[in-house]
Design a protein around this motif. Structure first.
Motif, PDB file in Angstrom:
ATOM      1  N   TYR A  93      -3.879   5.919  -3.631  1.00 57.43           N
ATOM      2  CA  TYR A  93      -3.686   6.919  -2.586  1.00 57.43           C
ATOM      3  C   TYR A  93      -4.964   7.337  -1.845  1.00 57.43           C
ATOM      4  N   PRO A  94      -6.001   6.545  -1.801  1.00 57.13           N
ATOM      5  CA  PRO A  94      -7.230   7.010  -1.138  1.00 57.13           C
ATOM      6  C   PRO A  94      -7.165   6.821   0.370  1.00 57.13           C
ATOM      7  N   TRP A  95      -7.954   7.604   1.081  1.00 61.63           N
ATOM      8  CA  TRP A  95      -8.155   7.349   2.509  1.00 61.63           C
ATOM      9  C   TRP A  95      -9.356   6.414   2.620  1.00 61.63           C
ATOM     10  N   VAL A  96      -9.190   5.233   2.017  1.00 63.84           N
ATOM     11  CA  VAL A  96     -10.303   4.287   1.881  1.00 63.84           C
ATOM     12  C   VAL A  96      -9.824   2.888   2.267  1.00 63.84           C
ATOM     13  N   GLY A  97     -10.622   2.220   3.082  1.00 63.26           N
ATOM     14  CA  GLY A  97     -10.379   0.826   3.429  1.00 63.26           C
ATOM     15  C   GLY A  97     -11.530  -0.026   2.929  1.00 63.26           C
ATOM     16  N   ALA A  98     -11.679  -1.232   3.492  1.00 61.49           N
ATOM     17  CA  ALA A  98     -12.782  -2.111   3.089  1.00 61.49           C
ATOM     18  C   ALA A  98     -12.950  -3.194   4.129  1.00 61.49           C
ATOM     19  N   ARG A  99     -14.143  -3.761   4.156  1.00 64.14           N
ATOM     20  CA  ARG A  99     -14.401  -4.938   4.981  1.00 64.14           C
ATOM     21  C   ARG A  99     -14.800  -6.082   4.058  1.00 64.14           C
TER      22      ARG A  99
ATOM     23  N   PRO B 170       0.814  -1.212   0.000  1.00 59.86           N
ATOM     24  CA  PRO B 170       0.000   0.000   0.000  1.00 59.86           C
ATOM     25  C   PRO B 170       0.855   1.273   0.000  1.00 59.86           C
ATOM     26  N   ALA B 171       0.406   2.256  -0.759  1.00 58.27           N
ATOM     27  CA  ALA B 171       1.113   3.538  -0.795  1.00 58.27           C
ATOM     28  C   ALA B 171       1.018   4.269   0.540  1.00 58.27           C
ATOM     29  N   SER B 172       0.127   3.798   1.421  1.00 56.69           N
ATOM     30  CA  SER B 172       0.014   4.404   2.750  1.00 56.69           C
ATOM     31  C   SER B 172       1.064   3.856   3.709  1.00 56.69           C
ATOM     32  N   TRP B 173       1.935   2.984   3.222  1.00 57.02           N
ATOM     33  CA  TRP B 173       3.012   2.424   4.033  1.00 57.02           C
ATOM     34  C   TRP B 173       4.358   2.925   3.548  1.00 57.02           C
TER      35      TRP B 173
ATOM     36  N   ARG C 153     -24.190  12.220   6.971  1.00 60.37           N
ATOM     37  CA  ARG C 153     -25.302  12.165   6.018  1.00 60.37           C
ATOM     38  C   ARG C 153     -25.232  10.845   5.246  1.00 60.37           C
ATOM     39  N   ARG C 154     -26.179   9.976   5.469  1.00 56.14           N
ATOM     40  CA  ARG C 154     -26.115   8.608   4.957  1.00 56.14           C
ATOM     41  C   ARG C 154     -26.215   8.525   3.444  1.00 56.14           C
ATOM     42  N   THR C 155     -26.670   9.584   2.773  1.00 59.44           N
ATOM     43  CA  THR C 155     -26.843   9.519   1.324  1.00 59.44           C
ATOM     44  C   THR C 155     -25.566   9.857   0.550  1.00 59.44           C
ATOM     45  N   VAL C 156     -24.533  10.352   1.241  1.00 59.35           N
ATOM     46  CA  VAL C 156     -23.299  10.769   0.556  1.00 59.35           C
ATOM     47  C   VAL C 156     -22.643   9.575  -0.125  1.00 59.35           C
ATOM     48  N   ARG C 157     -22.245   9.775  -1.374  1.00 62.42           N
ATOM     49  CA  ARG C 157     -21.537   8.749  -2.143  1.00 62.42           C
ATOM     50  C   ARG C 157     -20.258   9.370  -2.695  1.00 62.42           C
ATOM     51  N   ASN C 158     -19.127   8.815  -2.336  1.00 62.28           N
ATOM     52  CA  ASN C 158     -17.854   9.228  -2.893  1.00 62.28           C
ATOM     53  C   ASN C 158     -17.472   8.206  -3.960  1.00 62.28           C
ATOM     54  N   PHE C 159     -16.382   8.432  -4.674  1.00 57.13           N
ATOM     55  CA  PHE C 159     -15.972   7.457  -5.688  1.00 57.13           C
ATOM     56  C   PHE C 159     -14.509   7.677  -6.056  1.00 57.13           C
ATOM     57  N   TYR C 160     -13.833   6.555  -6.351  1.00 51.39           N
ATOM     58  CA  TYR C 160     -12.435   6.571  -6.788  1.00 51.39           C
ATOM     59  C   TYR C 160     -12.237   5.478  -7.819  1.00 51.39           C
ATOM     60  N   GLN C 161     -11.209   5.644  -8.668  1.00 52.07           N
ATOM     61  CA  GLN C 161     -10.847   4.560  -9.584  1.00 52.07           C
ATOM     62  C   GLN C 161     -10.422   3.340  -8.781  1.00 52.07           C
ATOM     63  N   HIS C 162     -10.776   2.164  -9.297  1.00 52.44           N
ATOM     64  CA  HIS C 162     -10.532   0.912  -8.573  1.00 52.44           C
ATOM     65  C   HIS C 162      -9.050   0.657  -8.295  1.00 52.44           C
ATOM     66  N   ASN C 163      -8.178   1.206  -9.102  1.00 53.10           N
ATOM     67  CA  ASN C 163      -6.744   0.963  -8.903  1.00 53.10           C
ATOM     68  C   ASN C 163      -6.013   2.168  -8.319  1.00 53.10           C
ATOM     69  N   TYR C 164      -6.753   3.162  -7.848  1.00 53.31           N
ATOM     70  CA  TYR C 164      -6.128   4.366  -7.282  1.00 53.31           C
ATOM     71  C   TYR C 164      -5.431   4.006  -5.975  1.00 53.31           C
TER      72      TYR C 164
ATOM     73  N   PRO D 237      -7.419   0.560  10.270  1.00 53.62           N
ATOM     74  CA  PRO D 237      -7.815   0.060   8.944  1.00 53.62           C
ATOM     75  C   PRO D 237      -6.734   0.393   7.913  1.00 53.62           C
ATOM     76  N   VAL D 238      -6.460  -0.547   7.033  1.00 56.10           N
ATOM     77  CA  VAL D 238      -5.470  -0.307   5.979  1.00 56.10           C
ATOM     78  C   VAL D 238      -6.096   0.566   4.898  1.00 56.10           C
ATOM     79  N   LEU D 239      -5.315   1.489   4.356  1.00 53.71           N
ATOM     80  CA  LEU D 239      -5.752   2.379   3.281  1.00 53.71           C
ATOM     81  C   LEU D 239      -5.041   1.961   2.004  1.00 53.71           C
ATOM     82  N   THR D 240      -5.797   1.456   1.043  1.00 51.87           N
ATOM     83  CA  THR D 240      -5.157   1.007  -0.194  1.00 51.87           C
ATOM     84  C   THR D 240      -6.200   0.868  -1.297  1.00 51.87           C
ATOM     85  N   ALA D 241      -5.744   0.453  -2.484  1.00 52.30           N
ATOM     86  CA  ALA D 241      -6.602   0.382  -3.659  1.00 52.30           C
ATOM     87  C   ALA D 241      -7.669  -0.712  -3.534  1.00 52.30           C
TER      88      ALA D 241
END
Length: 280
Positions: free
Chosen positions: A269-275, A105-108, A256-267, A140-144
C-alpha cells in the motif's frame, strides 16, 4: 473513496489528451557515474547537548537520525530509465510475462471478471475515486518493491541503489518551486517529465521511489533518544530505503535531499514507485 469536499473531480479525459501528448525521452535511459557523492548531512542528536554546539543553529538543517552523518559514497557507472514504471507498462507485464508472478497492485481496482466475458478493466485508485486506466496509464505505478523488482528483472535490469537514485535525483529532479508534483499541487500523480527539454530535468510524477538498498545502520549512525527506535527498530533486513516525495509530501521535506523513508519490501500500500537501472 470519497473525493475531497469542495474539489471538483478533474476533467480526466481532457487531461489525458494532454498527457498523451507529452513527448517521450529521446533515449530510454541516461548514463551516470562513476563519481563520488555525499549521502546525508550532519545533525547528530547527541551533539545537541554539547555546550559548544547547543546554540549553533545558524544555517542548521534538521534531519532524522538515519540522515546523519554525512558520508562519501562511490557510485559506479550505470544506466537508469528517465522515468518511473507507469501503470500502463506494469499492466502489460501483469497481464503478460508477469501473470502469476506478481500480484495486481493494491492501488488498482479490477472492474468486471473473466466470468463476465473479459479480462476485466483496471482502474487506478485516487482521492477522487477510481480513474480508468486509459486516463492514468502514464502515471507512475504504486506497488510493492518485490513486484517492481520482478518487473525490472524481466527487462534485464534492476532497482537502483540508494546512491544511484540519489545521484539521478540530484541531477535531474526538479524542486517544488520548479514544478515538482509535491505539496498537493495536484491531488493525484502525474506523468513524469524527466528526459525532455531543459537538459533532461523534470518531475518524476509525484511518487516516492524504491531503492535496492536495505535500511540498516551505517558508519557513524547514532540513533535518537527523542524518538527511540525511529530507524533502528526497522534494521531487520526487511525494509528498503525509499527516496523522493509523493504529491502529498510537503515541499520542506520533499526538497531536502537527505530525507530517507522506508517500507517493508512486500508492503502493498505505499505511495511508492520505481525506475529500472542497468549495469554498464
Amino acid at each position: 473513496m470519497l473525493p475531497p469536499p469542495g474539489f471538483a473531480i478533474p476533467a480526466w479525459a481532457t487531461l489525458a489528451a494532454q498527457w498523451d501528448a507529452i513527448p517521450p525521452p529521446s533515449t530510454p535511459t541516461v548514463t551516470l557515474g562513476p563519481c563520488t557523492i555525499t549521502l546525508g548531512h550532519d545533525d547528530q542528536e547527541p551533539d545537541d547537548v554539547q555546550p559548544e554546539l547547543e546554540r549553533d543553529v545558524s544555517a542548521h538543517e534538521f534531519g532524522w537520525d538515519n540522515e546523519s552523518p554525512a558520508r562519501a559514497v562511490h557510485v559506479g557507472a550505470f544506466r537508469v530509465e528517465w522515468r518511473p514504471v507507469t501503470n500502463g507498462e506494469f499492466e502489460a507485464f501483469w497481464r503478460g510475462a508477469g501473470k502469476g508472478v506478481v500480484a495486481m497492485p493494491a492501488s488498482w481496482v479490477l472492474v468486471g471478471t473473466e466470468e463476465e466475458g473479459g479480462e476485466g478493466e483496471v482502474m487506478v485508485r485516487s482521492l477522487y475515486g477510481p480513474v480508468p486506466m486509459r486516463y492514468a496509464r502514464h502515471w507512475p505505478v504504486l506497488t510493492a518493491y518485490d513486484d517492481l523488482r520482478a518487473y525490472a528483472e524481466h527487462k534485464g535490469g534492476r532497482i537502483p541503489s540508494e546512491a544511484e537514485l540519489r545521484l539521478f535525483l540530484d541531477t535531474y529532479q526538479v524542486s517544488y518551486a520548479e514544478g515538482a508534483n509535491t505539496g498537493f499541487r495536484h491531488w493525484h500523480p502525474l506523468p513524469a517529465t524527466a528526459g525532455g527539454e531543459d537538459g533532461g530535468r523534470g518531475s518524476n510524477g509525484g511518487v516516492w521511489e524504491w531503492t535496492a538498498t536495505v535500511l540498516e545502520g551505517h558508519e557513524g549512525f547514532a540513533g535518537t533518544g527523542i524518538f527511540p527506535g525511529y530507524s533502528s527498530d526497522f534494521f531487520d533486513g526487511k525494509h528498503q530505503v525509499v527516496l523522493g516525495a509523493s504529491y502529498a509530501t510537503i515541499p520542506r521535506i520533499g526538497d531536502r535531499r537527505t530525507v530517507r523513508n522506508f517500507y517493508q519490501h512486500n508492503y502493498p500500500y505505499p505511495w511508492v514507485g520505481a525506475r529500472v537501472a542497468y549495469d554498464v
